[in-house]
Design a protein around this motif. Structure first.
Motif, short mmCIF file in Angstrom:
data_model
loop_
_atom_site.label_atom_id
_atom_site.label_comp_id
_atom_site.label_asym_id
_atom_site.label_seq_id
_atom_site.Cartn_x
_atom_site.Cartn_y
_atom_site.Cartn_z
N ARG A 1 52.02 -55.38 34.34
CA ARG A 1 52.94 -56.00 35.30
C ARG A 1 52.94 -55.19 36.59
NH1 ARG A 1 54.36 -60.91 33.61
NH2 ARG A 1 54.89 -60.96 31.42
N LEU A 2 53.48 -55.78 37.61
CA LEU A 2 53.57 -55.15 38.92
C LEU A 2 54.31 -53.81 38.87
CD1 LEU A 2 52.96 -55.52 41.94
CD2 LEU A 2 55.09 -56.79 42.12
N SER A 3 55.32 -53.72 38.02
CA SER A 3 56.11 -52.49 37.92
C SER A 3 55.26 -51.31 37.44
CB SER A 3 57.31 -52.69 36.99
OG SER A 3 56.87 -53.06 35.70
N LYS B 1 44.40 -59.86 32.00
CA LYS B 1 45.77 -59.45 32.28
C LYS B 1 46.00 -58.09 31.63
CE LYS B 1 47.32 -64.20 32.31
NZ LYS B 1 48.09 -65.23 31.63
N LYS C 1 44.97 -56.39 49.49
CA LYS C 1 46.04 -56.37 48.49
C LYS C 1 45.54 -55.95 47.10
CE LYS C 1 49.06 -58.01 51.42
NZ LYS C 1 49.77 -57.09 52.23
N VAL D 1 47.11 -58.77 41.82
CA VAL D 1 48.15 -59.63 41.27
C VAL D 1 47.54 -61.02 41.15
CG1 VAL D 1 50.40 -60.69 41.67
CG2 VAL D 1 50.03 -58.30 42.25
N VAL E 1 49.31 -58.42 36.70
CA VAL E 1 48.19 -57.73 37.32
C VAL E 1 46.95 -57.90 36.45
CG1 VAL E 1 47.32 -55.49 38.10
CG2 VAL E 1 49.72 -56.08 38.44
N HIS F 1 49.20 -63.82 39.53
CA HIS F 1 50.31 -64.74 39.79
C HIS F 1 51.60 -64.06 39.38
CE1 HIS F 1 49.27 -65.43 35.56
NE2 HIS F 1 50.54 -65.77 35.39
N GLY F 2 52.66 -64.35 40.10
CA GLY F 2 53.95 -63.73 39.78
C GLY F 2 53.85 -62.22 39.85
N ASP F 3 54.13 -61.55 38.74
CA ASP F 3 54.03 -60.09 38.71
C ASP F 3 52.97 -59.63 37.71
OD1 ASP F 3 55.38 -60.63 36.37
OD2 ASP F 3 56.80 -58.98 36.59
N THR G 1 53.27 -50.14 40.41
CA THR G 1 54.16 -49.46 41.34
C THR G 1 54.43 -48.04 40.87
OG1 THR G 1 55.19 -51.57 41.91
CG2 THR G 1 56.42 -49.59 42.47
N ARG H 1 47.20 -49.24 47.29
CA ARG H 1 46.99 -50.67 47.50
C ARG H 1 46.49 -50.89 48.92
NH1 ARG H 1 51.14 -55.56 45.96
NH2 ARG H 1 49.51 -57.14 45.77
#
Length: 88
Positions: free
Chosen positions: A54-56, A51, A74, A39, A45, A41-43, A59, A69
């Protein structure tokens, strides 16, 4: 008559795993070659400073058992099942 918007079209899938979206497949190609994802920044990746998602998205891949992870660093990396997706 109401026309269907482009944003509601079905996502394309990838031949080696019909449940992966193109973005997920691209991430798995990078991770299966030994790269890590983090990550930034924010969400957001990043892999190798780019880039990628996103984090979702990460997940969702983690829930499928394709990535894990590391608790200390991290960083995400491919599991054995994730690396197997891109073997020829």
């Amino acid at each position: 008559m109401h026309r269907r918007s482009d944003s509601f079209k079905r996502k394309k899938t990838v031949a080696n795993d019909p449940k992966l979206t193109p973005t997920q497949a691209e991430i798995m190609r990078w991770l299966s070659k030994g790269w890590d994802a983090r990550v930034s920044h924010g969400d957001v990746v990043e892999i190798n400073g780019k880039k990628v998602c996103r984090l979702s998205t990460m997940t969702a891949l983690e829930k499928r058992g394709l990535v894990y992870r590391d608790a200390d660093t991290k960083l995400w990396a491919a599991t054995e099942a994730g690396r197997a997706l891109n073997r020829t």
